[in-house]
Design a protein around this motif. Structure first.
Motif, PDB file in Angstrom:
ATOM      1  N   VAL A 162       0.719  -1.353  -0.037  1.00 52.11           N
ATOM      2  CA  VAL A 162      -0.195  -0.096   0.084  1.00 52.11           C
ATOM      3  C   VAL A 162       0.788   1.381  -0.067  1.00 52.11           C
ATOM      4  O   VAL A 162       1.828   1.592   0.580  1.00 52.11           O
ATOM      5  CB  VAL A 162      -0.947  -0.115   1.197  1.00 52.11           C
ATOM      6  CG1 VAL A 162      -1.720   1.175   1.416  1.00 52.11           C
ATOM      7  CG2 VAL A 162      -1.654  -1.294   1.378  1.00 52.11           C
ATOM      8  N   PRO A 163       0.534   2.116  -0.865  1.00 54.70           N
ATOM      9  CA  PRO A 163       1.659   3.478  -0.809  1.00 54.70           C
ATOM     10  C   PRO A 163       1.396   4.112   0.539  1.00 54.70           C
ATOM     11  O   PRO A 163       0.442   4.152   1.214  1.00 54.70           O
ATOM     12  CB  PRO A 163       0.856   4.549  -2.065  1.00 54.70           C
ATOM     13  CG  PRO A 163      -0.479   3.870  -2.244  1.00 54.70           C
ATOM     14  CD  PRO A 163      -0.503   2.286  -1.766  1.00 54.70           C
ATOM     15  N   ALA A 164       2.702   4.815   0.907  1.00 53.57           N
ATOM     16  CA  ALA A 164       2.555   5.660   2.168  1.00 53.57           C
ATOM     17  C   ALA A 164       1.704   6.954   2.008  1.00 53.57           C
ATOM     18  O   ALA A 164       1.257   7.494   0.955  1.00 53.57           O
ATOM     19  CB  ALA A 164       4.036   6.138   2.471  1.00 53.57           C
ATOM     20  N   VAL A 165       1.340   7.123   3.119  1.00 56.07           N
ATOM     21  CA  VAL A 165       0.417   8.756   3.201  1.00 56.07           C
ATOM     22  C   VAL A 165       1.620   9.568   3.672  1.00 56.07           C
ATOM     23  O   VAL A 165       2.145   9.682   4.937  1.00 56.07           O
ATOM     24  CB  VAL A 165      -0.796   8.372   4.376  1.00 56.07           C
ATOM     25  CG1 VAL A 165      -1.328   9.839   4.663  1.00 56.07           C
ATOM     26  CG2 VAL A 165      -1.642   7.489   4.226  1.00 56.07           C
TER      27      VAL A 165
ATOM     28  N   THR B 197      -6.231  -6.753   5.089  1.00 54.54           N
ATOM     29  CA  THR B 197      -5.097  -6.436   3.650  1.00 54.54           C
ATOM     30  C   THR B 197      -4.394  -7.795   3.849  1.00 54.54           C
ATOM     31  O   THR B 197      -3.409  -7.670   3.090  1.00 54.54           O
ATOM     32  CB  THR B 197      -4.328  -5.158   3.840  1.00 54.54           C
ATOM     33  OG1 THR B 197      -3.606  -5.367   5.006  1.00 54.54           O
ATOM     34  CG2 THR B 197      -5.400  -4.019   4.131  1.00 54.54           C
ATOM     35  N   GLN B 198      -4.231  -8.755   4.774  1.00 55.27           N
ATOM     36  CA  GLN B 198      -3.306  -9.813   5.032  1.00 55.27           C
ATOM     37  C   GLN B 198      -1.794  -8.919   5.233  1.00 55.27           C
ATOM     38  O   GLN B 198      -0.854  -9.494   4.532  1.00 55.27           O
ATOM     39  CB  GLN B 198      -3.354 -10.775   3.783  1.00 55.27           C
ATOM     40  CG  GLN B 198      -4.284 -11.760   4.222  1.00 55.27           C
ATOM     41  CD  GLN B 198      -3.736 -12.624   5.624  1.00 55.27           C
ATOM     42  OE1 GLN B 198      -3.018 -13.416   5.439  1.00 55.27           O
ATOM     43  NE2 GLN B 198      -4.468 -12.211   6.390  1.00 55.27           N
ATOM     44  N   SER B 199      -1.943  -8.051   5.798  1.00 55.02           N
ATOM     45  CA  SER B 199      -0.313  -7.445   6.007  1.00 55.02           C
ATOM     46  C   SER B 199      -0.080  -8.443   7.457  1.00 55.02           C
ATOM     47  O   SER B 199       1.124  -8.366   7.332  1.00 55.02           O
ATOM     48  CB  SER B 199      -0.537  -6.116   6.699  1.00 55.02           C
ATOM     49  OG  SER B 199      -1.496  -5.782   7.733  1.00 55.02           O
ATOM     50  N   ARG B 200      -0.857  -9.001   8.134  1.00 58.56           N
ATOM     51  CA  ARG B 200      -0.354  -9.829   9.186  1.00 58.56           C
ATOM     52  C   ARG B 200      -0.211 -11.308   8.434  1.00 58.56           C
ATOM     53  O   ARG B 200      -1.480 -11.915   7.993  1.00 58.56           O
ATOM     54  CB  ARG B 200      -1.168  -9.843  10.283  1.00 58.56           C
ATOM     55  CG  ARG B 200      -0.914 -10.705  11.434  1.00 58.56           C
ATOM     56  CD  ARG B 200       0.382 -10.464  12.081  1.00 58.56           C
ATOM     57  NE  ARG B 200       0.892  -9.420  12.553  1.00 58.56           N
ATOM     58  CZ  ARG B 200       0.300  -9.094  14.010  1.00 58.56           C
ATOM     59  NH1 ARG B 200      -0.255  -9.820  14.639  1.00 58.56           N
ATOM     60  NH2 ARG B 200       0.549  -7.719  14.408  1.00 58.56           N
TER      61      ARG B 200
ATOM     62  N   VAL C 166       4.557 -12.331  11.072  1.00 64.92           N
ATOM     63  CA  VAL C 166       4.964 -11.112  10.976  1.00 64.92           C
ATOM     64  C   VAL C 166       3.987 -10.025  10.355  1.00 64.92           C
ATOM     65  O   VAL C 166       2.900 -10.576   9.933  1.00 64.92           O
ATOM     66  CB  VAL C 166       6.333 -11.018  10.088  1.00 64.92           C
ATOM     67  CG1 VAL C 166       7.406 -11.605  10.910  1.00 64.92           C
ATOM     68  CG2 VAL C 166       5.985 -11.674   8.805  1.00 64.92           C
ATOM     69  N   THR C 167       4.279  -8.797  10.382  1.00 68.61           N
ATOM     70  CA  THR C 167       3.559  -7.958   9.850  1.00 68.61           C
ATOM     71  C   THR C 167       4.188  -7.281   8.726  1.00 68.61           C
ATOM     72  O   THR C 167       5.308  -7.013   8.773  1.00 68.61           O
ATOM     73  CB  THR C 167       3.025  -6.628  10.612  1.00 68.61           C
ATOM     74  OG1 THR C 167       2.461  -7.266  11.860  1.00 68.61           O
ATOM     75  CG2 THR C 167       2.048  -5.741  10.283  1.00 68.61           C
ATOM     76  N   ASP C 168       3.629  -7.058   7.603  1.00 66.85           N
ATOM     77  CA  ASP C 168       4.061  -6.177   6.464  1.00 66.85           C
ATOM     78  C   ASP C 168       3.789  -5.029   6.689  1.00 66.85           C
ATOM     79  O   ASP C 168       2.733  -4.442   6.432  1.00 66.85           O
ATOM     80  CB  ASP C 168       3.424  -6.775   4.873  1.00 66.85           C
ATOM     81  CG  ASP C 168       4.199  -6.021   3.947  1.00 66.85           C
ATOM     82  OD1 ASP C 168       4.514  -4.961   3.853  1.00 66.85           O
ATOM     83  OD2 ASP C 168       3.957  -6.508   2.724  1.00 66.85           O
ATOM     84  N   TYR C 169       4.920  -4.222   7.097  1.00 68.42           N
ATOM     85  CA  TYR C 169       4.592  -2.775   7.399  1.00 68.42           C
ATOM     86  C   TYR C 169       3.949  -1.979   6.447  1.00 68.42           C
ATOM     87  O   TYR C 169       3.348  -0.902   6.625  1.00 68.42           O
ATOM     88  CB  TYR C 169       5.736  -2.153   8.108  1.00 68.42           C
ATOM     89  CG  TYR C 169       6.237  -2.780   9.372  1.00 68.42           C
ATOM     90  CD1 TYR C 169       5.445  -3.587  10.275  1.00 68.42           C
ATOM     91  CD2 TYR C 169       7.624  -2.779   9.759  1.00 68.42           C
ATOM     92  CE1 TYR C 169       5.961  -4.018  11.527  1.00 68.42           C
ATOM     93  CE2 TYR C 169       8.045  -3.405  11.031  1.00 68.42           C
ATOM     94  CZ  TYR C 169       7.372  -3.885  11.672  1.00 68.42           C
ATOM     95  OH  TYR C 169       7.786  -4.581  12.872  1.00 68.42           O
ATOM     96  N   ASP C 170       4.255  -2.123   5.080  1.00 70.73           N
ATOM     97  CA  ASP C 170       3.705  -1.369   3.921  1.00 70.73           C
ATOM     98  C   ASP C 170       2.194  -1.682   3.797  1.00 70.73           C
ATOM     99  O   ASP C 170       1.625  -0.813   3.196  1.00 70.73           O
ATOM    100  CB  ASP C 170       4.559  -1.821   2.589  1.00 70.73           C
ATOM    101  CG  ASP C 170       5.979  -1.157   2.907  1.00 70.73           C
ATOM    102  OD1 ASP C 170       6.250  -0.251   3.643  1.00 70.73           O
ATOM    103  OD2 ASP C 170       6.786  -1.968   2.268  1.00 70.73           O
ATOM    104  N   ARG C 171       1.719  -2.669   4.425  1.00 73.82           N
ATOM    105  CA  ARG C 171       0.468  -3.042   3.976  1.00 73.82           C
ATOM    106  C   ARG C 171      -0.409  -2.769   5.088  1.00 73.82           C
ATOM    107  O   ARG C 171      -1.727  -2.641   4.958  1.00 73.82           O
ATOM    108  CB  ARG C 171       0.307  -4.431   3.570  1.00 73.82           C
ATOM    109  CG  ARG C 171       0.912  -4.754   2.152  1.00 73.82           C
ATOM    110  CD  ARG C 171       0.710  -6.286   1.565  1.00 73.82           C
ATOM    111  NE  ARG C 171      -0.629  -6.415   1.198  1.00 73.82           N
ATOM    112  CZ  ARG C 171      -1.119  -5.929  -0.031  1.00 73.82           C
ATOM    113  NH1 ARG C 171      -0.315  -5.394  -0.791  1.00 73.82           N
ATOM    114  NH2 ARG C 171      -2.460  -6.146  -0.341  1.00 73.82           N
ATOM    115  N   CYS C 172      -0.079  -2.589   6.301  1.00 83.02           N
ATOM    116  CA  CYS C 172      -0.772  -2.332   7.503  1.00 83.02           C
ATOM    117  C   CYS C 172      -1.552  -1.136   7.397  1.00 83.02           C
ATOM    118  O   CYS C 172      -0.822   0.031   7.162  1.00 83.02           O
ATOM    119  CB  CYS C 172       0.127  -2.763   8.736  1.00 83.02           C
ATOM    120  SG  CYS C 172      -0.614  -2.430  10.442  1.00 83.02           S
TER     121      CYS C 172
END
Length: 432
Positions: free
Chosen positions: A137-140, A261-264, A274-280
């Protein structure tokens, strides 16, 4: 759990409570007192002991869950209901299809996407044609957050990465009392990293917590490895104990079931959750769905031992999964995942390295020759347990020693977190 005390019992100065009872609710004219907690001891023991059932997800649990979720801009009622059902799913009271179908429309309406691992489409089929992970996911800009609700529709067709089928990864005692791996359901994890923690060897020195803090640069008050020091009544006598508690890196992680988002996710190569920090997106549903209280929302609040966020470590698929989470992103113990992706440090963790009494043993729980499996064989007469094993999450931490009950109460020392220059946690080990 908090209770109010009379305003006359304390005074507040610049947001700091001077009554010595806990957090300050300035502006309300009252302070809040954490029951069973104080500035010099750890959080209240969570419901981790024998006899836990999903019936314990009662009104008190629901109120606590709502309190956590009200701090973020997402559907509180949906998060509470999904978290309760996720634990029911782990326990076998719901099927994956029932769970997914029950919440699919609400998830889509709230987030514009539903990439939970319980969906019927195999996750590998939803990846790019070359099998690579899809973009995050793009950053804010300027917020430090990976995304918010407004960005979810932009990735509506994208699938999450790295989630995997479960494996048992469990260790039991056979009839002869020796340790053996139980047969799993196959799955994709030939390797399942985990730990054996000997609570009888543990001296509650907090070196593991200190090492974790220094290694991972986690926020102030975020203790990915927390050591519970407790007392409980046993046959009319008081028994003291200690229990280091990292993330359990479950084979059936309920925290992944609720992540839109299945970041976890659970890594295929080693079973680490783990957590995908870009998708959380920081919805905190994973925190409420975890029965172990190990999740923290990133705040970028440094300490002397953890100077703050330096940027996340990436894994071999270029996902940001290691180190401290950015502000607004969920984080927890990663089994020092950055070490596992480094051939020179693979198979090690900071907490194990710094334990002075050799109470922590890390390795592949599916490898009969690994350090934790060998330690279990060497101590095959010792009592062993897994936290909330009856819940069905299939944790990959095996404890040697007596299991604490739900009646265990936190006590001081012999060392406090303040003694080693660390802050205590919120009452439940969460991110408050």
């Amino acid at each position: 759990m908090t209770s109010e005390i009379e305003p006359s019992a304390c005074s507040c100065d610049d947001g700091n409570c001077a009554c010595g009872t806990g957090g300050c609710a300035c502006g309300s004219g009252k302070c809040t007192e954490t029951i069973g907690d104080s500035s010099d001891q750890g959080p209240e023991m969570p419901d981790l002991g024998q006899g836990w059932t999903t019936g314990d997800l009662d009104e008190e649990w629901e109120a606590h869950a709502e309190e956590k979720l009200e701090t973020v801009d997402f559907d509180v009622e949906l998060g509470v209901e999904m978290s309760r059902d996720a634990m029911r799913l782990a326990r076998g009271e719901l099927t994956e299809a029932e769970f997914h179908d029950k919440h699919h429309e609400a998830i889509k309406a709230e987030f514009g996407i539903d990439e939970r691992p319980t969906k019927s489409t195999p996750l590998e089929a939803t990846r790019g044609g070359d099998g690579n992970a899809l973009p995050g996911v793009p950053a804010v800009e300027g917020s430090g957050l990976s995304s918010r609700r407004g960005l979810m529709k932009a990735i509506g067709g994208l699938a999450a990465t790295g989630a995997t089928a479960s494996v048992a990864g469990c260790l039991d005692q056979d009839a002869g009392g020796s340790a053996s791996a139980t047969d799993g359901d196959g799955g994709d994890n030939e390797v399942q990293m985990g730990m054996v923690i000997d609570t009888d060897q543990c001296i509650a020195c907090l070196k593991c917590s200190e090492a974790c803090k220094e290694e991972n640069n986690t926020d102030r008050g975020a203790q990915w490895m927390h050591v519970f020091r407790y007392e409980e009544d046993e046959y009319g006598e008081t028994r003291a104990g200690q229990m280091p508690r990292p993330c359990q890196h479950c084979s059936e992680p309920s925290c992944t079931y609720v992540c839109p988002t299945q970041s976890r996710f659970k890594r295929e190569e080693d079973g680490i959750v783990v957590t995908d920090y870009d998708r959380c997106i920081g919805c905190k549903y994973c925190e409420v769905a975890c029965p172990y209280g190990v999740n923290f929302l990133g705040k970028n609040e440094p300490t002397e031992k953890s100077p703050g966020f330096f940027g996340s470590e990436t894994d071999q698929n270029d996902r940001h999964v290691g180190g401290p989470p950015p502000a607004g992103v969920m984080g927890k113990c990663t089994f020092c995942v950055h070490r596992q992706d480094d051939s020179a440090q693979r198979g090690t963790t900071a907490c194990e390295d710094d334990c002075p009494v050799d109470a922590i043993h890390f390795g592949d729980m599916n490898d009969s020759e690994s350090d934790p499996r060998e330690y279990l064989r060497e101590n095959d007469e010792e009592t062993r347990f897994k936290l909330l094993e009856q819940q069905g999450n299939e944790p990959n931490i095996v404890y040697l020693g007596n299991e604490p009950s739900n009646e265990a109460k936190p006590v001081d020392g012999p060392y406090t977190y303040e003694d080693v220059g660390l802050e205590t946690l919120a009452e439940d080990g969460g991110d408050d």
